[in-house]
Design an enzyme around this catalytic site. Structure first.
Site, PDB file in Angstrom:
ATOM      1  N   THR A 147     -14.689   7.457  -1.410  1.00  0.00           N
ATOM      2  CA  THR A 147     -14.501   6.748  -0.139  1.00  0.00           C
ATOM      3  C   THR A 147     -14.912   5.288  -0.321  1.00  0.00           C
ATOM      4  O   THR A 147     -14.216   4.367   0.118  1.00  0.00           O
ATOM      5  CB  THR A 147     -15.316   7.423   0.981  1.00  0.00           C
ATOM      6  OG1 THR A 147     -14.831   8.749   1.145  1.00  0.00           O
ATOM      7  CG2 THR A 147     -15.179   6.676   2.297  1.00  0.00           C
TER       8      THR A 147
ATOM      9  N   HIS B 166     -12.265   3.420  -2.413  1.00  0.00           N
ATOM     10  CA  HIS B 166     -11.108   3.128  -1.561  1.00  0.00           C
ATOM     11  C   HIS B 166     -11.411   1.960  -0.609  1.00  0.00           C
ATOM     12  O   HIS B 166     -10.633   1.011  -0.494  1.00  0.00           O
ATOM     13  CB  HIS B 166     -10.773   4.408  -0.779  1.00  0.00           C
ATOM     14  CG  HIS B 166      -9.662   4.289   0.224  1.00  0.00           C
ATOM     15  ND1 HIS B 166      -8.399   4.786   0.000  1.00  0.00           N
ATOM     16  CD2 HIS B 166      -9.630   3.755   1.478  1.00  0.00           C
ATOM     17  CE1 HIS B 166      -7.630   4.568   1.066  1.00  0.00           C
ATOM     18  NE2 HIS B 166      -8.362   3.935   1.986  1.00  0.00           N
ATOM     19  N   GLU B 167     -12.587   2.027   0.058  1.00  0.00           N
ATOM     20  CA  GLU B 167     -12.906   0.999   1.057  1.00  0.00           C
ATOM     21  C   GLU B 167     -13.211  -0.347   0.415  1.00  0.00           C
ATOM     22  O   GLU B 167     -12.867  -1.393   0.967  1.00  0.00           O
ATOM     23  CB  GLU B 167     -14.075   1.453   1.947  1.00  0.00           C
ATOM     24  CG  GLU B 167     -13.824   2.726   2.744  1.00  0.00           C
ATOM     25  CD  GLU B 167     -12.595   2.663   3.644  1.00  0.00           C
ATOM     26  OE1 GLU B 167     -12.151   1.542   3.967  1.00  0.00           O
ATOM     27  OE2 GLU B 167     -12.066   3.731   3.990  1.00  0.00           O
TER      28      GLU B 167
ATOM     29  N   HIS C 205      -3.170   0.191   1.731  1.00  0.00           N
ATOM     30  CA  HIS C 205      -2.848   1.573   1.388  1.00  0.00           C
ATOM     31  C   HIS C 205      -1.576   1.590   0.551  1.00  0.00           C
ATOM     32  O   HIS C 205      -0.670   0.773   0.747  1.00  0.00           O
ATOM     33  CB  HIS C 205      -2.651   2.412   2.654  1.00  0.00           C
ATOM     34  CG  HIS C 205      -3.938   2.670   3.378  1.00  0.00           C
ATOM     35  ND1 HIS C 205      -4.077   2.521   4.735  1.00  0.00           N
ATOM     36  CD2 HIS C 205      -5.154   3.073   2.916  1.00  0.00           C
ATOM     37  CE1 HIS C 205      -5.322   2.830   5.088  1.00  0.00           C
ATOM     38  NE2 HIS C 205      -5.998   3.154   3.996  1.00  0.00           N
TER      39      HIS C 205
ATOM     40  N   ASP D 143       2.869  -2.146  -0.359  1.00  0.00           N
ATOM     41  CA  ASP D 143       1.435  -2.424  -0.479  1.00  0.00           C
ATOM     42  C   ASP D 143       1.202  -3.786  -1.113  1.00  0.00           C
ATOM     43  O   ASP D 143       0.083  -4.103  -1.513  1.00  0.00           O
ATOM     44  CB  ASP D 143       0.734  -1.315  -1.269  1.00  0.00           C
ATOM     45  CG  ASP D 143       1.259  -1.210  -2.693  1.00  0.00           C
ATOM     46  OD1 ASP D 143       2.245  -1.922  -3.037  1.00  0.00           O
ATOM     47  OD2 ASP D 143       0.700  -0.421  -3.482  1.00  0.00           O
TER      48      ASP D 143
ATOM     49  N   THR E 257       3.072  -0.455  -8.305  1.00  0.00           N
ATOM     50  CA  THR E 257       2.859   0.865  -7.701  1.00  0.00           C
ATOM     51  C   THR E 257       4.185   1.331  -7.112  1.00  0.00           C
ATOM     52  O   THR E 257       4.931   0.532  -6.547  1.00  0.00           O
ATOM     53  CB  THR E 257       1.805   0.793  -6.580  1.00  0.00           C
ATOM     54  OG1 THR E 257       2.161  -0.269  -5.684  1.00  0.00           O
ATOM     55  CG2 THR E 257       0.425   0.550  -7.150  1.00  0.00           C
TER      56      THR E 257
HETATM   57 ZN   LIG Z   1      -7.970   3.040   3.719  1.00  0.00          ZN
END
Ligand SMILES: [Zn+2]
Length: 644
Positions: free
Chosen positions: A224, A227-228, A237, A247, A252
């Site tokens: 988490t 990701h943050e 995202h 994104d 990607t």
């Molecule tokens: Zn997020």
């Protein structure tokens, strides 16, 4: 770019559908709210995106020499329960995950499918727990704050001390990570570059922080935070928060939407070209165990904000992880002004290591000369300010080796003067024109009035009752030196209580007695003609069945220098107020006209018996003399007894 961000905000509400197996990140929801609250944030983000695109153009395909950048990090653990107060070890386990993931040293990176191995991004970032605070004091990089808030949501209040949270450390020098109970199933949220400094950083739910303790599957591998922090470094995202969205990263694949759980490989997109989705990317919504890579394009976006003119480039020069210098003398941080009124304010700042004291200065914005004072603490109360006026403040630290530079100047503006207070009680300048205060069943009446001129005197009257005989008078909210006296009906020359504190100190009279209920009079007056035609005083009168005591006041009623008797003449009962001075005991005697002692009693000093009630109904009518004497003083007063 403005169009792009606006679009992101509009579409994100359609793609925040939660399939139950997806992680719940609050970042886009928070961005949406912040832009609504502060539309100028879009302009900041546009400018940052322009700089990012320029950086990407100069560093195609993740190329270029890169050195490792170390980001000083502070964890603010904000807890209501002991469980929420996660351990140092759990925080350290989170730092370890960040250090692995952002250098592609994570043990699961080998799971990356071969088609993506060529685009794995080693972001070359390290995270250190701060070793010094913004004020230069040593720290372990973890703050702990007890709170009464049970769940915080995503409204950023955990970042505000005024709401029971904790303010960020200067985000130019630190990555701030708050750990708290977010609630609502939200694992964490971040603020993108370009948002307000007062709320910058990352918030993690305590159940989804690190790999130990409260870390809860399937989000128990510290991803988490990975990701943050990706968001905090400007990553979107991976599905672009839109169906087949962008994104803003070239390497990607296009994703339909968020992937949750642990998707089987290969998972194909139905977007244009039907690419295999990079579900193992940290910026998807999969379980912690199923995300383990950034791409090189994501690396470039993140490095863009940390290098050159990037919006977070100041972190490279942060002292946050440098050892504390025993001789340093930093300028104070956190200078702010609170409790601002028309004439007063309080300035405060954070303590600085090695400070002997501080030199605080202020002036009006229009002035050129500062008013300076040295203070040992970290706050100053300002008085005598001019209303509706802008002021400048600054402060420097004085250490044994010298002084710091001044802090940045902080401005505040005093409020407008209060409107003149209406006085509903004039004219009440004499006892005959005293205005009646009716005391409600609660036992306390409170009114506002003013001494409007140098000649003004305010008289009030009220009744106590047989069941509520004890009286307390409080005079507060004074802007000038006013005094107050209390009289019992029948003798408006000799007060039964008087309070004469100096200056604007509150005044209080307590009069505990057993006399039957009757009218009392209150006289309020300015000392030496003091008055204030704008600001009212507050007068509160309490009557009570139980004895009243002096509360929160060291001042005593009456420093008496006379013997008081009332009523006088009397027939049934008298009240005597005796002046003990500095003595602990004294003798009260009553003599008849011939000098014969008809009553004597020894009195011991006690606040509660400063006032003595005596039954005189058996005394023959005539003149008597009361004498009270202590070791040092003697007081005498005549008493007339009349027939009933
Ligand atoms: Zn997020």
């Amino acid at each position: 770019m403005r169009v792009l961000f606006t679009l992101l905000c509009i579409v994100q509400m359609f793609v925040q559908n939660n399939f139950g197996q997806e992680r719940n990140c609050g970042t886009m929801e928070v961005l949406d709210r912040q832009i609504k609250e502060n539309p100028s944030m879009l302009k900041n983000m546009d400018e940052i995106e322009r700089q990012v695109q320029e950086y990407i153009r100069k560093h195609p395909n993740g190329s270029g020499e890169r050195t490792v950048i170390t980001i000083p990090t502070v964890f603010h653990v904000v807890y209501r329960t002991a469980t929420e107060n996660i351990s140092d070890a759990q925080v350290q386990s989170q730092i370890a995950v960040l250090n692995a993931d952002f250098k592609a040293l994570n043990s699961d990176i080998g799971l990356t499918p071969s088609i993506f191995q060529g685009v794995i991004g080693n972001v070359e970032l390290e995270f250190c727990l701060a070793t010094q605070t913004p004020s230069g004091n040593s720290t372990n990089g973890i703050t702990r704050t007890s709170t009464t808030v049970s769940s915080w949501g995503t409204n950023d209040n955990v970042k505000r001390s005024t709401y029971g949270g904790v303010n960020p450390w200067n985000p130019s020098n630190y990555l701030n990570i708050w750990v708290c109970n977010i609630g609502g199933g939200v694992l964490g949220y971040a603020q993108f570059p370009g948002g307000p400094a007062t709320t910058d950083g990352v918030v993690l739910d305590y159940r989804y922080t690190g790999t130990l303790g409260t870390a809860t599957a399937p989000y128990h591998k510290g991803r988490t935070a990975t990701h943050e922090v990706g968001h905090w470094l400007n990553l979107r995202h991976i599905w672009g928060d839109a169906n087949c969205g962008s994104d803003l990263v070239s390497d990607t694949p296009v994703h339909n939407t968020a992937n949750g759980g642990c998707p089987a490989y290969p998972h194909y997109s139905t977007c244009s070209g039907a690419p295999v989705e990079m579900t193992m990317n940290y910026m998807d919504y999969t379980y912690d165990a199923c995300m383990y890579m950034f791409s090189q394009g994501q690396k470039t976006r993140m490095r863009a904000v940390l290098e050159g003119s990037g919006s977070r480039s100041g972190l490279q020069n942060s002292p946050g992880c440098m050892p504390v210098d025993p001789n340093q003398c930093n300028a104070p941080s956190g200078l702010s002004t609170t409790n601002i009124t028309a004439a007063t304010a309080t300035s405060g700042w954070s303590a600085v290591a090695n400070a002997i004291n501080y030199t605080y200065e202020y002036k009006t914005n229009a002035a050129t000369i500062w008013t300076a004072q040295d203070v040992s603490g970290t706050s100053v109360n300002l008085t005598g300010l001019t209303s509706s006026t802008a002021y400048n403040t600054r402060v420097k630290t004085n250490c044994s080796a010298g002084s710091s530079v001044y802090s940045a100047t902080v401005n505040f503006t005093t409020t407008a003067p209060p409107p003149p207070c209406p006085d509903q009680y004039e004219n009440n300048n004499t006892s005959n024109s005293a205005k009646t205060i009716s005391i409600p069943s609660s036992g306390t009446a409170s009114i506002n009035a003013k001494i409007g001129t140098s000649a003004d005197v305010d008289w009030f009257k009220f009744k106590n009752s047989n069941s509520k005989r004890n009286i307390r008078v409080n005079l507060t909210g004074l802007t000038q030196n006013y005094d107050v006296a209390l009289f019992r009906k029948g003798d408006l020359n000799t007060p039964v209580g008087i309070s004469q504190n100096s200056g604007t100190a509150d005044e209080q009279i307590i009069f505990n007695n057993t006399l039957s209920g009757t009218d009392y009079y209150i006289k309020i007056y300015g000392v030496d003609g003091a008055f204030d035609n704008n600001i009212c005083y507050n007068l509160s009168v309490t009557i009570s069945s139980s004895s009243l005591r002096v509360d929160n006041h060291d001042e005593q009623i009456l420093p008496l220098n006379e013997l008081i008797i009332y009523p006088n003449p009397a027939s049934d009962e008298i009240t005597v107020v005796v002046p003990f001075g500095n003595q602990k005991e004294g003798i009260l005697s009553i003599l008849d006209i011939t000098g014969k002692v008809v009553n004597t009693q020894k009195l011991t000093f006690d606040k509660s018996i400063k006032t003595i009630n005596m039954d005189v109904s058996q005394f023959k009518s005539g003149m008597y003399v009361l004498n009270f004497r202590t070791l040092t003083d003697s007081y005498t007063r005549k008493l007339a007894i009349t027939d009933k």
